[in-house]
Scaffold this active site. Structure first.
Site, PDB file in Angstrom:
ATOM      1  N   ASP A  28      57.190  28.448  18.339  1.00 12.14           N
ATOM      2  CA  ASP A  28      58.095  29.573  18.600  1.00 12.14           C
ATOM      3  C   ASP A  28      59.538  29.197  18.256  1.00 12.14           C
ATOM      4  O   ASP A  28      59.931  28.039  18.396  1.00 12.14           O
ATOM      5  CB  ASP A  28      57.980  29.949  20.090  1.00 12.14           C
ATOM      6  CG  ASP A  28      58.539  31.334  20.371  1.00 12.14           C
ATOM      7  OD1 ASP A  28      58.866  32.071  19.412  1.00 12.14           O
ATOM      8  OD2 ASP A  28      58.646  31.674  21.564  1.00 12.14           O
ATOM      9  N   HIS A  45      60.910  30.962   9.053  1.00 10.18           N
ATOM     10  CA  HIS A  45      59.464  30.752   8.877  1.00 10.18           C
ATOM     11  C   HIS A  45      59.204  29.682   7.811  1.00 10.18           C
ATOM     12  O   HIS A  45      58.294  28.880   7.949  1.00 10.18           O
ATOM     13  CB  HIS A  45      58.772  32.059   8.499  1.00 10.18           C
ATOM     14  CG  HIS A  45      58.812  33.097   9.589  1.00 10.18           C
ATOM     15  ND1 HIS A  45      58.589  32.793  10.911  1.00 10.18           N
ATOM     16  CD2 HIS A  45      59.058  34.434   9.556  1.00 10.18           C
ATOM     17  CE1 HIS A  45      58.679  33.894  11.643  1.00 10.18           C
ATOM     18  NE2 HIS A  45      58.978  34.908  10.841  1.00 10.18           N
ATOM     19  N   GLU A  75      49.005  40.159  18.408  1.00  8.87           N
ATOM     20  CA  GLU A  75      50.133  41.049  18.713  1.00  8.87           C
ATOM     21  C   GLU A  75      51.201  41.029  17.617  1.00  8.87           C
ATOM     22  O   GLU A  75      52.088  41.887  17.579  1.00  8.87           O
ATOM     23  CB  GLU A  75      50.783  40.644  20.047  1.00  8.87           C
ATOM     24  CG  GLU A  75      49.942  40.972  21.287  1.00  8.87           C
ATOM     25  CD  GLU A  75      48.724  40.061  21.446  1.00  8.87           C
ATOM     26  OE1 GLU A  75      48.822  38.852  21.139  1.00  8.87           O
ATOM     27  OE2 GLU A  75      47.654  40.563  21.855  1.00  8.87           O
ATOM     28  N   LEU A 139      41.549  14.248  11.136  1.00  8.58           N
ATOM     29  CA  LEU A 139      42.092  15.298  12.002  1.00  8.58           C
ATOM     30  C   LEU A 139      41.458  16.653  11.682  1.00  8.58           C
ATOM     31  O   LEU A 139      41.313  17.008  10.512  1.00  8.58           O
ATOM     32  CB  LEU A 139      43.611  15.390  11.741  1.00  8.58           C
ATOM     33  CG  LEU A 139      44.335  16.566  12.396  1.00  8.58           C
ATOM     34  CD1 LEU A 139      44.532  16.306  13.884  1.00  8.58           C
ATOM     35  CD2 LEU A 139      45.696  16.803  11.723  1.00  8.58           C
ATOM     36  N   ARG A 196      54.634  24.502  23.935  1.00  6.82           N
ATOM     37  CA  ARG A 196      55.331  25.677  23.394  1.00  6.82           C
ATOM     38  C   ARG A 196      56.778  25.300  23.132  1.00  6.82           C
ATOM     39  O   ARG A 196      57.448  24.728  23.997  1.00  6.82           O
ATOM     40  CB  ARG A 196      55.279  26.858  24.353  1.00  6.82           C
ATOM     41  CG  ARG A 196      55.952  28.093  23.719  1.00  6.82           C
ATOM     42  CD  ARG A 196      55.810  29.352  24.526  1.00  6.82           C
ATOM     43  NE  ARG A 196      56.283  30.491  23.739  1.00  6.82           N
ATOM     44  CZ  ARG A 196      55.817  31.716  23.818  1.00  6.82           C
ATOM     45  NH1 ARG A 196      54.851  31.995  24.659  1.00  6.82           N
ATOM     46  NH2 ARG A 196      56.310  32.686  23.069  1.00  6.82           N
TER      47      ARG A 196
HETATM   48  C1  FPP Z   1      57.334  32.231  15.991  1.00  3.43           C
HETATM   49  O1  FPP Z   1      58.690  32.350  15.701  1.00  3.43           O
HETATM   50  C2  FPP Z   1      56.547  31.858  14.842  1.00  3.43           C
HETATM   51  C3  FPP Z   1      55.599  32.640  14.246  1.00  3.43           C
HETATM   52  C4  FPP Z   1      55.260  33.997  14.715  1.00  3.43           C
HETATM   53  C5  FPP Z   1      54.810  32.227  13.095  1.00  3.43           C
HETATM   54  C6  FPP Z   1      54.580  30.771  12.846  1.00  3.43           C
HETATM   55  C7  FPP Z   1      54.506  30.602  11.394  1.00  3.43           C
HETATM   56  C8  FPP Z   1      54.925  29.520  10.698  1.00  3.43           C
HETATM   57  C9  FPP Z   1      55.400  28.299  11.346  1.00  3.43           C
HETATM   58  C10 FPP Z   1      54.969  29.544   9.201  1.00  3.43           C
HETATM   59  C11 FPP Z   1      53.729  29.363   8.421  1.00  3.43           C
HETATM   60  C12 FPP Z   1      52.534  28.811   9.100  1.00  3.43           C
HETATM   61  C13 FPP Z   1      51.679  27.912   8.539  1.00  3.43           C
HETATM   62  C14 FPP Z   1      50.461  27.502   9.276  1.00  3.43           C
HETATM   63  C15 FPP Z   1      51.920  27.294   7.218  1.00  3.43           C
HETATM   64  P1  FPP Z   1      59.414  33.723  15.979  1.00  3.43           P
HETATM   65  O2  FPP Z   1      59.539  34.431  14.682  1.00  3.43           O
HETATM   66  O3  FPP Z   1      58.703  34.504  17.039  1.00  3.43           O
HETATM   67  O4  FPP Z   1      60.797  33.219  16.496  1.00  3.43           O
HETATM   68  P2  FPP Z   1      61.805  33.963  17.485  1.00  3.43           P
HETATM   69  O5  FPP Z   1      61.092  34.089  18.795  1.00  3.43           O
HETATM   70  O6  FPP Z   1      62.962  33.024  17.529  1.00  3.43           O
HETATM   71  O7  FPP Z   1      62.143  35.273  16.842  1.00  3.43           O
END
Ligand code: FPP
Length: 248
Positions: A28, A45, A75, A139, A196
Protein backbone atom coordinates in the site's frame (compact mmCIF):
# COMPACT_ATOMS: atom_id res chain seq x y z
CA UNK A 1 -17.70 -32.46 18.49
CA UNK A 2 -16.07 -29.31 17.27
CA UNK A 3 -13.26 -29.78 14.81
CA UNK A 4 -9.77 -28.63 15.68
CA UNK A 5 -8.75 -25.56 13.74
CA UNK A 6 -6.27 -26.19 10.95
CA UNK A 7 -3.32 -24.47 12.49
CA UNK A 8 0.37 -24.73 11.93
CA UNK A 9 2.47 -26.47 14.50
CA UNK A 10 4.67 -24.03 16.44
CA UNK A 11 7.70 -25.67 14.85
CA UNK A 12 6.66 -24.21 11.50
CA UNK A 13 7.56 -20.63 12.37
CA UNK A 14 8.09 -17.97 15.01
CA UNK A 15 10.52 -17.76 17.84
CA UNK A 16 14.05 -16.53 18.00
CA UNK A 17 15.70 -16.10 14.65
CA UNK A 18 13.24 -18.23 12.75
CA UNK A 19 12.54 -17.29 9.15
CA UNK A 20 8.82 -17.26 8.31
CA UNK A 21 7.86 -19.91 5.77
CA UNK A 22 5.11 -17.84 4.19
CA UNK A 23 4.99 -14.04 4.08
CA UNK A 24 2.15 -12.02 2.58
CA UNK A 25 2.25 -8.30 1.83
CA UNK A 26 -0.45 -5.70 1.32
CA UNK A 27 1.53 -3.35 -0.89
CA UNK A 28 0.00 0.00 0.00
CA UNK A 29 1.03 3.61 -0.57
CA UNK A 30 1.96 3.83 -4.24
CA UNK A 31 -0.46 6.72 -4.80
CA UNK A 32 0.81 8.68 -1.78
CA UNK A 33 4.41 8.10 -2.84
CA UNK A 34 3.62 9.67 -6.23
CA UNK A 35 1.55 12.50 -4.75
CA UNK A 36 4.39 13.53 -2.43
CA UNK A 37 6.52 14.01 -5.55
CA UNK A 38 3.73 15.62 -7.58
CA UNK A 39 3.86 12.70 -10.01
CA UNK A 40 0.92 10.83 -11.56
CA UNK A 41 -0.27 7.79 -9.61
CA UNK A 42 1.08 5.46 -12.28
CA UNK A 43 4.61 6.62 -11.38
CA UNK A 44 3.99 5.25 -7.87
CA UNK A 45 2.79 1.95 -9.29
CA UNK A 46 5.85 1.76 -11.55
CA UNK A 47 8.15 2.30 -8.59
CA UNK A 48 5.98 -0.23 -6.73
CA UNK A 49 6.78 -2.81 -9.40
CA UNK A 50 10.50 -2.20 -8.73
CA UNK A 51 9.81 -2.84 -5.04
CA UNK A 52 8.16 -6.13 -6.05
CA UNK A 53 11.39 -7.17 -7.81
CA UNK A 54 13.42 -6.32 -4.68
CA UNK A 55 11.01 -8.17 -2.37
CA UNK A 56 11.10 -11.31 -4.54
CA UNK A 57 14.90 -11.29 -4.67
CA UNK A 58 15.23 -10.76 -0.90
CA UNK A 59 12.58 -13.37 -0.06
CA UNK A 60 14.56 -15.91 -2.10
CA UNK A 61 17.81 -14.94 -0.37
CA UNK A 62 16.21 -15.27 3.06
CA UNK A 63 14.89 -18.75 2.31
CA UNK A 64 11.22 -17.78 2.61
CA UNK A 65 9.17 -20.54 0.96
CA UNK A 66 6.20 -18.50 -0.24
CA UNK A 67 5.64 -14.78 -0.82
CA UNK A 68 2.06 -13.68 -1.51
CA UNK A 69 1.55 -10.17 -2.88
CA UNK A 70 -1.79 -8.33 -3.02
CA UNK A 71 -1.54 -6.82 -6.50
CA UNK A 72 -5.22 -6.19 -7.27
CA UNK A 73 -8.18 -6.65 -4.96
CA UNK A 74 -11.74 -7.46 -5.96
CA UNK A 75 -12.54 -3.92 -4.75
CA UNK A 76 -9.88 -2.26 -6.95
CA UNK A 77 -12.32 -2.34 -9.92
CA UNK A 78 -13.78 0.81 -8.32
CA UNK A 79 -10.70 2.76 -9.42
CA UNK A 80 -10.73 4.89 -12.59
CA UNK A 81 -10.48 2.80 -15.78
CA UNK A 82 -7.13 4.31 -16.79
CA UNK A 83 -5.55 3.38 -13.45
CA UNK A 84 -6.86 -0.20 -13.76
CA UNK A 85 -5.42 -0.36 -17.25
CA UNK A 86 -2.06 1.00 -15.98
CA UNK A 87 -1.94 -1.68 -13.28
CA UNK A 88 -2.76 -4.49 -15.72
CA UNK A 89 -0.17 -3.09 -18.14
CA UNK A 90 2.47 -3.10 -15.41
CA UNK A 91 1.65 -6.68 -14.58
CA UNK A 92 2.00 -7.70 -18.25
CA UNK A 93 5.31 -5.86 -18.41
CA UNK A 94 6.50 -7.49 -15.17
CA UNK A 95 5.67 -10.97 -16.46
CA UNK A 96 7.29 -10.40 -19.85
CA UNK A 97 10.47 -8.90 -18.43
CA UNK A 98 10.89 -11.13 -15.37
CA UNK A 99 9.67 -14.60 -16.23
CA UNK A 100 12.98 -15.87 -17.65
CA UNK A 101 14.90 -14.71 -14.61
CA UNK A 102 12.26 -15.99 -12.18
CA UNK A 103 12.35 -19.39 -13.88
CA UNK A 104 16.17 -19.45 -13.95
CA UNK A 105 16.18 -18.73 -10.20
CA UNK A 106 13.85 -21.63 -9.46
CA UNK A 107 10.86 -19.43 -8.58
CA UNK A 108 7.47 -21.10 -8.84
CA UNK A 109 4.83 -18.64 -10.00
CA UNK A 110 1.23 -18.92 -8.87
CA UNK A 111 -1.90 -16.77 -8.88
CA UNK A 112 -4.83 -16.59 -6.49
CA UNK A 113 -8.19 -14.86 -6.89
CA UNK A 114 -11.01 -15.01 -9.40
CA UNK A 115 -9.59 -14.55 -12.87
CA UNK A 116 -12.85 -14.56 -14.78
CA UNK A 117 -12.87 -10.74 -14.93
CA UNK A 118 -9.30 -10.30 -16.17
CA UNK A 119 -8.49 -9.81 -19.84
CA UNK A 120 -7.98 -13.11 -21.63
CA UNK A 121 -4.44 -12.39 -22.88
CA UNK A 122 -3.33 -11.59 -19.33
CA UNK A 123 -4.95 -14.75 -17.98
CA UNK A 124 -3.13 -16.72 -20.68
CA UNK A 125 0.21 -15.13 -19.72
CA UNK A 126 -0.40 -15.84 -16.04
CA UNK A 127 -1.34 -19.44 -16.73
CA UNK A 128 1.67 -19.95 -18.97
CA UNK A 129 3.97 -18.53 -16.29
CA UNK A 130 2.39 -20.84 -13.69
CA UNK A 131 2.72 -23.92 -15.91
CA UNK A 132 6.25 -23.13 -17.01
CA UNK A 133 7.50 -22.76 -13.43
CA UNK A 134 5.34 -25.42 -11.75
CA UNK A 135 8.25 -27.87 -11.39
CA UNK A 136 10.59 -25.30 -9.76
CA UNK A 137 11.57 -25.83 -6.15
CA UNK A 138 12.62 -22.36 -4.98
CA UNK A 139 10.46 -19.50 -3.69
CA UNK A 140 6.76 -19.71 -4.56
CA UNK A 141 5.68 -16.25 -5.72
CA UNK A 142 1.93 -15.87 -5.36
CA UNK A 143 0.22 -12.90 -6.97
CA UNK A 144 -3.28 -12.11 -5.70
CA UNK A 145 -5.32 -10.71 -8.59
CA UNK A 146 -8.97 -9.83 -8.40
CA UNK A 147 -8.64 -11.45 -5.00
CA UNK A 148 -11.00 -10.90 -2.09
CA UNK A 149 -11.02 -13.18 0.95
CA UNK A 150 -14.79 -13.09 1.34
CA UNK A 151 -15.16 -14.05 -2.31
CA UNK A 152 -12.66 -16.90 -1.81
CA UNK A 153 -14.59 -18.17 1.24
CA UNK A 154 -17.90 -17.95 -0.63
CA UNK A 155 -16.42 -19.96 -3.51
CA UNK A 156 -15.28 -22.65 -1.03
CA UNK A 157 -18.72 -22.74 0.61
CA UNK A 158 -20.39 -23.11 -2.80
CA UNK A 159 -18.13 -25.94 -3.86
CA UNK A 160 -18.68 -27.80 -0.57
CA UNK A 161 -22.44 -27.29 -0.80
CA UNK A 162 -22.50 -28.51 -4.42
CA UNK A 163 -20.59 -31.68 -3.48
CA UNK A 164 -22.83 -32.28 -0.47
CA UNK A 165 -25.95 -31.83 -2.61
CA UNK A 166 -24.57 -34.29 -5.18
CA UNK A 167 -24.02 -36.83 -2.41
CA UNK A 168 -20.24 -36.71 -2.81
CA UNK A 169 -19.53 -35.21 0.60
CA UNK A 170 -20.99 -35.81 4.06
CA UNK A 171 -21.51 -32.37 5.69
CA UNK A 172 -20.34 -33.88 8.99
CA UNK A 173 -16.99 -34.63 7.35
CA UNK A 174 -16.32 -30.95 6.66
CA UNK A 175 -13.62 -29.73 9.02
CA UNK A 176 -10.96 -27.02 8.85
CA UNK A 177 -8.65 -29.27 6.86
CA UNK A 178 -11.28 -30.08 4.22
CA UNK A 179 -12.18 -26.38 4.03
CA UNK A 180 -8.55 -25.39 3.66
CA UNK A 181 -8.01 -27.87 0.83
CA UNK A 182 -10.39 -25.82 -1.32
CA UNK A 183 -8.91 -22.40 -0.66
CA UNK A 184 -6.97 -20.68 -3.46
CA UNK A 185 -3.87 -21.05 -1.26
CA UNK A 186 -4.23 -24.83 -1.02
CA UNK A 187 -0.86 -26.53 -0.67
CA UNK A 188 1.06 -23.40 0.38
CA UNK A 189 2.81 -23.31 3.76
CA UNK A 190 0.75 -21.78 6.59
CA UNK A 191 0.84 -17.99 6.57
CA UNK A 192 3.35 -16.86 9.22
CA UNK A 193 3.71 -13.14 8.64
CA UNK A 194 1.40 -10.58 7.07
CA UNK A 195 2.86 -7.13 6.41
CA UNK A 196 0.98 -3.99 5.38
CA UNK A 197 2.89 -0.93 4.29
CA UNK A 198 1.97 2.78 4.40
CA UNK A 199 0.72 2.99 8.00
CA UNK A 200 -2.80 1.67 7.37
CA UNK A 201 -3.91 -0.92 9.93
CA UNK A 202 -6.56 -2.93 8.09
CA UNK A 203 -6.60 -6.36 6.45
CA UNK A 204 -8.80 -5.09 3.60
CA UNK A 205 -10.29 -8.47 2.73
CA UNK A 206 -6.88 -10.16 2.31
CA UNK A 207 -6.28 -13.79 3.37
CA UNK A 208 -8.82 -13.67 6.22
CA UNK A 209 -8.82 -17.43 6.81
CA UNK A 210 -5.07 -17.79 6.33
CA UNK A 211 -4.27 -14.93 8.73
CA UNK A 212 -5.88 -16.75 11.69
CA UNK A 213 -2.49 -17.42 13.34
CA UNK A 214 -0.25 -15.10 11.33
CA UNK A 215 1.83 -12.38 12.93
CA UNK A 216 0.55 -9.01 11.70
CA UNK A 217 3.00 -6.22 11.00
CA UNK A 218 2.05 -2.69 10.03
CA UNK A 219 4.89 -0.50 8.84
CA UNK A 220 4.82 3.20 7.93
CA UNK A 221 7.04 2.87 4.84
CA UNK A 222 5.19 3.49 1.58
CA UNK A 223 5.37 0.45 -0.70
CA UNK A 224 7.68 1.99 -3.35
CA UNK A 225 10.23 2.66 -0.56
CA UNK A 226 9.96 -0.85 0.88
CA UNK A 227 13.32 -2.27 -0.20
CA UNK A 228 15.20 -5.47 0.53
CA UNK A 229 16.47 -4.15 3.88
CA UNK A 230 12.90 -3.31 4.94
CA UNK A 231 11.88 -6.92 4.30
CA UNK A 232 14.97 -8.17 6.16
CA UNK A 233 14.00 -5.92 9.13
CA UNK A 234 10.43 -7.23 9.12
CA UNK A 235 11.66 -10.83 9.07
CA UNK A 236 14.10 -10.11 11.91
CA UNK A 237 11.26 -8.53 13.96
CA UNK A 238 9.13 -11.62 13.26
CA UNK A 239 11.96 -13.78 14.58
CA UNK A 240 11.78 -11.87 17.89
CA UNK A 241 8.07 -12.46 18.37
CA UNK A 242 6.73 -15.33 20.41
CA UNK A 243 3.94 -17.37 18.86
CA UNK A 244 1.75 -19.48 21.09
CA UNK A 245 -1.17 -20.60 18.90
CA UNK A 246 -3.55 -20.38 21.83
CA UNK A 247 -1.25 -22.38 24.11
CA UNK A 248 0.86 -21.10 26.98
C1 FPP B 1 -1.66 0.19 -3.41
O1 FPP B 1 -1.27 1.53 -3.54
C2 FPP B 1 -1.15 -0.64 -4.47
C3 FPP B 1 -1.90 -1.27 -5.42
C4 FPP B 1 -3.37 -1.18 -5.47
C5 FPP B 1 -1.35 -2.12 -6.47
C6 FPP B 1 -0.03 -2.79 -6.26
C7 FPP B 1 0.61 -2.87 -7.57
C8 FPP B 1 1.94 -2.80 -7.81
C9 FPP B 1 2.93 -2.75 -6.73
C10 FPP B 1 2.46 -2.70 -9.21
C11 FPP B 1 2.54 -3.91 -10.05
C12 FPP B 1 2.45 -5.24 -9.40
C13 FPP B 1 3.20 -6.32 -9.74
C14 FPP B 1 2.96 -7.63 -9.09
C15 FPP B 1 4.29 -6.25 -10.74
P1 FPP B 1 -2.39 2.64 -3.63
O2 FPP B 1 -2.52 3.02 -5.06
O3 FPP B 1 -3.66 2.18 -2.99
O4 FPP B 1 -1.73 3.78 -2.79
P2 FPP B 1 -2.45 4.94 -1.97
O5 FPP B 1 -3.23 4.27 -0.89
O6 FPP B 1 -1.30 5.74 -1.46
O7 FPP B 1 -3.29 5.69 -2.95
Amino acid sequence: MSSAPARPEPASGGGAGVVPRHVAIIMDGNGRWAKKRMLPRVAGHRKGADAVRAAVRTAGELGIEALTLYAFSSENWRRPADEISDLMGLLRHYLRSEIDELDANGVRFRIIGDHSRLESDLVRMLEEASERTAHNRGLTLVIALNYGAQDELVRVARSLAADAKAGLLDPAAIDAEVFESRLDTQGLPPLDLLIRTSGETRLSNFLLWQAAYAELMFVDTLWPDFNGDALRDAVAAYGRRERRYGGL
